[in-house]
Design an enzyme around this catalytic site. Structure first.
Site, PDB file in Angstrom:
ATOM      1  N   LYS A   1      20.818  52.978  94.831  1.00 30.05           N
ATOM      2  CA  LYS A   1      20.077  53.375  94.172  1.00 30.05           C
ATOM      3  C   LYS A   1      18.372  54.486  93.778  1.00 30.05           C
ATOM      4  O   LYS A   1      18.284  55.100  93.190  1.00 30.05           O
ATOM      5  CB  LYS A   1      19.549  52.081  93.684  1.00 30.05           C
ATOM      6  CG  LYS A   1      20.763  51.328  93.463  1.00 30.05           C
ATOM      7  CD  LYS A   1      20.758  51.123  91.951  1.00 30.05           C
ATOM      8  CE  LYS A   1      21.752  49.906  91.741  1.00 30.05           C
ATOM      9  NZ  LYS A   1      22.356  49.632  89.818  1.00 30.05           N
TER      10      LYS A   1
ATOM     11  N   ASP B   1      17.575  44.203  89.232  1.00 25.03           N
ATOM     12  CA  ASP B   1      18.427  43.228  90.148  1.00 25.03           C
ATOM     13  C   ASP B   1      17.304  43.573  91.179  1.00 25.03           C
ATOM     14  O   ASP B   1      17.159  42.532  91.784  1.00 25.03           O
ATOM     15  CB  ASP B   1      19.910  43.270  90.336  1.00 25.03           C
ATOM     16  CG  ASP B   1      20.357  42.513  89.447  1.00 25.03           C
ATOM     17  OD1 ASP B   1      20.014  41.373  88.735  1.00 25.03           O
ATOM     18  OD2 ASP B   1      21.712  42.700  88.959  1.00 25.03           O
TER      19      ASP B   1
END
Length: 403
Positions: free
Chosen positions: A75, A123
């Protein structure tokens, strides 16, 4: 669960928007940008010949994103890249001229960035990347986290100076709340999922992920024949599948999208033939994949480029963490978080099931490629599952990495 892709647009060319976002030129732009990051280093591609022998395939290669840009997750490539692109675009708009990446830390550009606030739901890993990108350019970040995000992951984001906002409910609830608050306050949403009317910025995020594919193709002795990539809302799977379909064309590998059985929004979307939102059930240990509604852009790409969809169970995820921490003879140890090794877990599961193995045409000549999407981003949880602190696993034999 397993199913082959039966979508009406399966194997059709990518939508021109997606081809532009995930194409060779776009991927080269991402690598050019990474060249300006002081903490950039190409992540290792790890060969697992012992495991390959055990399951009866020619090769297994793992792109280990646990080392990416100091954030421990793939990410890191997406959120920060999008934030920096958006700041440069705003600087061009306000200054009325082209603004080069080399000017990112100039006072002119930083003054513009200080007036910007970027926001997202997460998340854990995407929010960390957005917060890091904001810190790099001097912008503010507001990160929305749902009730299932651990305090350790919240603290890891907050250390970049982000404002942390807790939201009751699921990841999808936090996505909606982030969008609502951002619109009211004039903030810029930098989401890794998309919805009607909001596609460009999630496309930038996915574009950032193409760097890992470019690196892996250069690192592998031969292109893969089979790829298994885990999916939350679908961004990483779509980025890898889309770029491989462009870069390898007719030689592209058989591509399988992998969901947690408890949060199988892409699997159920493929089953229905159109995007569906699934009911929230029992939480999954694969916290970074616990999503109940797919990204529309990701599905548009995967409906064309994915060959199959499958799910894995909780024990598959924890089992692969332990298997990578204590690998087969001759293989290096890899620190894989709860969601990190899910693609490899699916590959092992597919080979062990004769019907799936046949459907995917896997045999002794197959070369499997997977991505360890995260390291121990929650070290306490990692040690609870494997019985080892991440540092102890890292200290094990690391030979086998390709550079």
């Amino acid at each position: 669960m397993f199913l082959l892709n039966t979508a009406a647009d399966y194997r059709l060319p990518l939508d021109p928007r997606d081809e532009n976002t995930l194409g060779i030129a776009a991927a080269e732009d991402v690598e050019y940008y990474l060249g300006f990051r002081e903490d950039h280093a190409i992540t290792p591609l790890v060969a697992l010949p012992g495991l390959a022998r055990d399951i009866g395939v020619a090769a297994i290669h793992v792109k280990d994103e646990g080392h990416r840009l100091g954030l421990g997750s793939f990410k890191a490539l997406g959120g920060a890249y999008a934030v920096i692109r958006l700041v440069l675009e705003e600087a061009e708009r306000r200054l009325g001229r082209a603004v080069h990446m080399a000017e990112l830390h100039s006072e002119e550009v930083r003054a513009i960035a200080r007036g910007m606030t970027v926001a997202c739901a997460t998340d854990g890993n995407h929010g960390r990347s957005v917060a890091q990108g904001a810190q790099l350019v001097g912008a503010r970040a507001a990160i929305f986290v749902h009730s299932g995000v651990s305090d350790e992951r919240v603290a890891a984001i907050a250390r970049f100076g982000a404002e942390m906002i807790r939201v009751a409910g699921t990841y999808d609830d936090s996505v909606r709340e982030a969008a609502r608050v951002a619109e009211a306050k004039g903030w810029t949403i930098v989401s890794d999922t998309s919805w009607p009317g909001y596609e460009r910025i999630p496309g930038m995020v996915m574009q950032g992920y193409t760097a890992l594919v470019r690196e892996a193709l250069r690192q592998m002795p031969e292109p893969p024949t089979h790829v298994f990539i885990q999916s939350g809302v679908g961004g990483i799977a779509a980025a890898v599948a889309g770029h491989l379909s462009i870069a390898l064309s007719e030689r592209r590998p058989v591509f399988t999208v992998v969901d947690p059985a408890r949060a199988a929004c892409l699997f159920e979307t493929a089953h229905a033939g159109h995007p569906v939102t699934i009911a929230h059930g029992e939480p999954t240990v694969m916290a970074m994949l616990e999503c109940y509604e797919p990204s529309l852009v990701a599905w548009r790409i995967l409906s064309r480029t994915a060959d199959a969809f499958m799910t894995v169970e909780e024990t598959d995820a924890t089992g692969i963490m332990n298997r990578l921490a204590g690998p087969a003879a001759g293989d290096p140890a890899i620190v894989a978080g709860e969601s990190g090794g899910v693609g490899l877990a699916a590959a092992i599961k597919a080979v062990a099931d004769p019907s799936i193995k046949a459907a995917l045409s896997i045999d002794g000549r197959s070369r499997i490629f997977v991505v360890n999407t995260e390291g121990a981003t929650d070290p306490g949880k990692y040690e609870e599952i494997t019985g080892l602190p991440p540092a102890a696993v890292t200290a094990k034999n690391r030979k086998g990495a390709l550079t």
